[in-house]
Structure formats: structure tokens, C-alpha cells
Design an enzyme around this catalytic site. Structure first.
Site, short mmCIF file in Angstrom:
data_model
loop_
_atom_site.label_atom_id
_atom_site.label_comp_id
_atom_site.label_asym_id
_atom_site.label_seq_id
_atom_site.Cartn_x
_atom_site.Cartn_y
_atom_site.Cartn_z
N ALA A 124 90.35 21.11 -37.74
CA ALA A 124 90.08 21.41 -39.15
C ALA A 124 90.22 22.92 -39.40
O ALA A 124 90.85 23.34 -40.38
CB ALA A 124 88.68 20.94 -39.53
N GLN A 139 82.47 20.91 -36.47
CA GLN A 139 82.94 21.97 -35.56
C GLN A 139 84.38 21.72 -35.09
O GLN A 139 84.81 22.27 -34.07
CB GLN A 139 82.00 22.12 -34.37
CG GLN A 139 80.71 22.83 -34.70
CD GLN A 139 80.92 24.23 -35.28
OE1 GLN A 139 81.90 24.91 -34.98
NE2 GLN A 139 80.00 24.67 -36.13
N SER A 140 85.13 20.94 -35.83
CA SER A 140 86.50 20.60 -35.43
C SER A 140 87.40 21.84 -35.37
O SER A 140 87.54 22.58 -36.35
CB SER A 140 87.07 19.61 -36.45
OG SER A 140 88.47 19.53 -36.33
N ASN A 141 88.03 22.04 -34.21
CA ASN A 141 89.04 23.11 -34.09
C ASN A 141 90.28 22.77 -34.90
O ASN A 141 90.94 23.65 -35.44
CB ASN A 141 89.42 23.28 -32.61
CG ASN A 141 88.26 23.75 -31.76
OD1 ASN A 141 87.58 24.71 -32.10
ND2 ASN A 141 88.02 23.07 -30.64
#
Ligand code: PLP
Length: 330
Positions: free
Chosen positions: A79, A75-77
């Protein structure tokens, strides 16, 4: 440090908005509290990672890259915004995530797919193994004739932090003498850049539990930017970590509700909700006080709200109906 010029990924400045109803709820005057709207940055759903990417991708382009590789949680913003930057610039993007395909399909992952990024699933790995998988991915891309560059975890090194040094200067052009900027601390580059521009005394970091030693990481990057050792002067609250990075705390849920119901502003359960909970605690302690200018730095993260099972469950189940089922008949 690389002196490559930043690449342009969005229009600046972001708005600085007054938050009078939130200020009143915290016992402040209506001019005391401002929100710096980096959630409105015009690329890929917005958020703080765009400012860092202008510098890290600028350095990658100067090195001749045609492919960006980065790492993070699914869920990395960061990425998601690396994927969007690649799309904007015509670069391939490979995201290296722990876990297996199909484990999660919501939130940021939907957008990663929409932006056309590819994912390398690294399986059950720790952070060090994830970094090793990223290096292997870079090597494999090279063997296939690509020119990959690795963007660091969270976009946080001294190059990326320059994006927030610039953001701090941008704020000073909007409000010349802020007393305090409140910001979430994940990988630390955002706070480090703000400290470089505003000074350690004027930045209150709220730790999200993403790293073991946030102060050391922030001090290292701020030190590279300023040439001075700020470690002992950093202000970082660690009271909002709760059960750990990514877990929804009661004070974060309360902060999400408060911002939504006083200002119509959406915070996320991992970063900005924690930062607001830290601001609420600081107001209760008198650190954030009437007559002083406080800036809440909204660093984005909205897509992550929809990828967060605890947060979705909490708010999903609490939609009141009208007329109330147990109320009197008309
Ligand atoms: C990554 C992130 C942060 C923290 O920024 P760092 O520079 O990693 O400390 C804060 N808010 C949001 C929404 C983020 O995605």
C-alpha cells in the site's frame, strides 16, 4: 495476460552485495553468500512491491487510469509503495484497509499520508469483505467521474509477478550461476516470478503465514508465466510462521540481530527477518552449504519495523549503557 508495457518507477539494477561476516557466522565461505538489495529500490522507501507495480500500474495506465485503488493491512508495504507510485506518476491513490481511523499512526501509515494517499477504513472485516469494500470503492470513484483501476492484494497476479521474472534475469546478469535464492513468501508473486526466471529448484521460499495455501498461489502465477506446472517442484519452508503472520518469533528476532550485527543490514519482523531465519535453518541443515552460491533476496520492509509494536518493544528495551551500571568504578 495484459501485454501492457511496464512503467518505469526506479533505476535498475539493484546492487548485489557480498555478506562475508554473515557467511562466516553461518559456517559458509566469504564468497558464498550474497544479498540482493531490493530494499534499496529508489522509490518510496524501497522494497519488492515496486518491481510488481511497474507492471500492474503499467497495465492500469494502459487502461486509462487516473486513480489507483488497492487493499492490504494498515502496515502494508505494498500500500505504501502504491501511494508512492501514484505520487511519482501524478495519479490519485485510495488505500482500503481493515479497521478504523486512529487505530494505528506509525510506520507505513505515516508514509501513506506523506505521499498524499486517501484511506477507506473498512471496519472489522475479513479478507473477502475487504475485497468487496475495494470493489465498492472503485464503483464510488467511478460515480464521481474518476477512472480507477484496482491493483491486486500485494500486487500479486501474473502481471505483477513479471516484475520478479525480470528481477531473476537481472540477477543472472550479476551472478551467472547462483545455486539458491532465498526469499520471503507473502502473497506469492515475488517467488512466482523468480521461479519463472531461475527455475523451481533454485528458489527457496520462506512462508510468512500471509496466505492459507502459498504453494497453490505461487504455482498458479508461475504456471501462467511459464506455461508449465511447477507445483510439485516448489521449495517452500513453513517452519518460520510461528504464532502467525505478523507475529514476531524468537528465530526472527535472532535473525534481525544477526544481520544487523554482522553486516549492518536491517531486516523487518514480518518478511525479511523470517526469510533470514529460514536461511539460518537451511544452513544448519546443510541445504545452504559452503562452496555453493546463495543469494538472500532483501525485499525491503524497513518502515514496517517502526510500525511493529512487538519488534519496537523488544529492541527499544535492550539498549546497553556504557559504562555498565553494575561494573567496577574507574
Ligand atoms: C510483500 C513483501 C514480501 C513478500 O512478497 P510477495 O510477493 O507478497 O510474496 C516480502 N518482503 C517484503 C518486505 C514485503 O513487503
Amino acid at each position: 495476460m495484459s501485454a501492457a508495457p511496464p512503467t518505469s518507477l526506479a533505476g535498475w539494477p539493484t546492487p548485489l552485495e557480498k555478506a562475508p561476516r554473515l557467511a562466516a557466522a553461518l559456517g559458509l565461505r566469504e564468497d558464498d553468500l550474497w544479498i540482493k538489495r531490493d530494499d534499496l529500490i529508489g522509490l518510496g522507501g524501497g522494497g519488492n512491491k515496486v518491481r510488481k507495480l511497474e507492471y500492474t500500474v503499467g497495465a492500469a495506465l494502459a487502461a486509462g487510469a487516473d486513480t489507483l485503488v488497492t487493499v492490504g493491512a494498515p502496515q502494508s508495504n505494498h500500500a505504501r509503495l502504491t501511494a508512492a507510485a501514484g505520487a511519482r506518476l501524478g495519479l490519485d491513490v485510495v488505500l482500503v484497509f481493515p479497521g478504523r481511523p486512529g487505530a494505528s499512526r506509525s510506520g507505513n501509515l505515516v508514509l501513506d499520508a506523506l505521499f498524499g494517499a486517501r484511506v477507506r477504513w473498512a471496519g472489522d472485516v475479513d479478507l473477502a469483505q475487504l475485497a468487496a469494500t475495494a470493489e465498492e470503492t472503485v464503483a464510488a470513484l467511478r460515480r464521481r467521474g474518476a477512472r480507477p483501476e484496482l491493483i491486486p492484494f500485494g500486487g500479486s497476479n501474473a502481471v505483477g509477478a513479471r516484475g520478479y521474472e525480470q528481477a531473476g534475469r537481472e540477477l543472472l546478469a550479476q551472478v551467472p550461476s547462483p545455486d539458491l535464492a532465498v526469499v520471503a513468501v507473502g502473497s506469492g508473486g515475488t517467488m512466482a516470478g523468480l521461479v519463472a526466471a531461475l527455475g523451481a529448484d533454485r528458489v527457496l521460499g520462506v512462508d510468512t503465514g500471509a496466505m492459507e495455501e502459498p504453494a497453490a498461489a505461487v504455482a498458479a502465477m508461475a504456471g501462467e508465466l511459464t506455461g508449465s506446472d511447477v507445483r510439485d517442484r516448489l521449495r517452500i519452508r513453513s517452519d518460520q510462521v510461528g504464532a502467525g503472520y505478523g507475529r514476531l518469533t524468537a528465530s526472527t528476532a535472532a535473525a534481525l540481530r544477526l544481520a544487523a550485527r554482522t553486516e549492518g543490514i536491517v531486516l523487518d519482523p514480518v518478511y525479511t527477518g523470517r526469510a533470514m531465519a529460514g536461511l539460518v535453518a537451511a544452513a544448519e541443515e546443510g541445504i545452504v552449504a559452503p562452496g555453493r552460491t546463495t543469494v538472500f533476496w532483501h525485499t525491503g520492509g524497513l518502515p514496517g519495523l517502526f510500525g511493529h509494536a512487538e519488534a519496537v518493544g523488544l529492541f527499544d528495551g535492550s539498549l546497553p549503557v556504557f559504562p555498565p551500571e553494575d561494573g567496577p568504578a574507574d
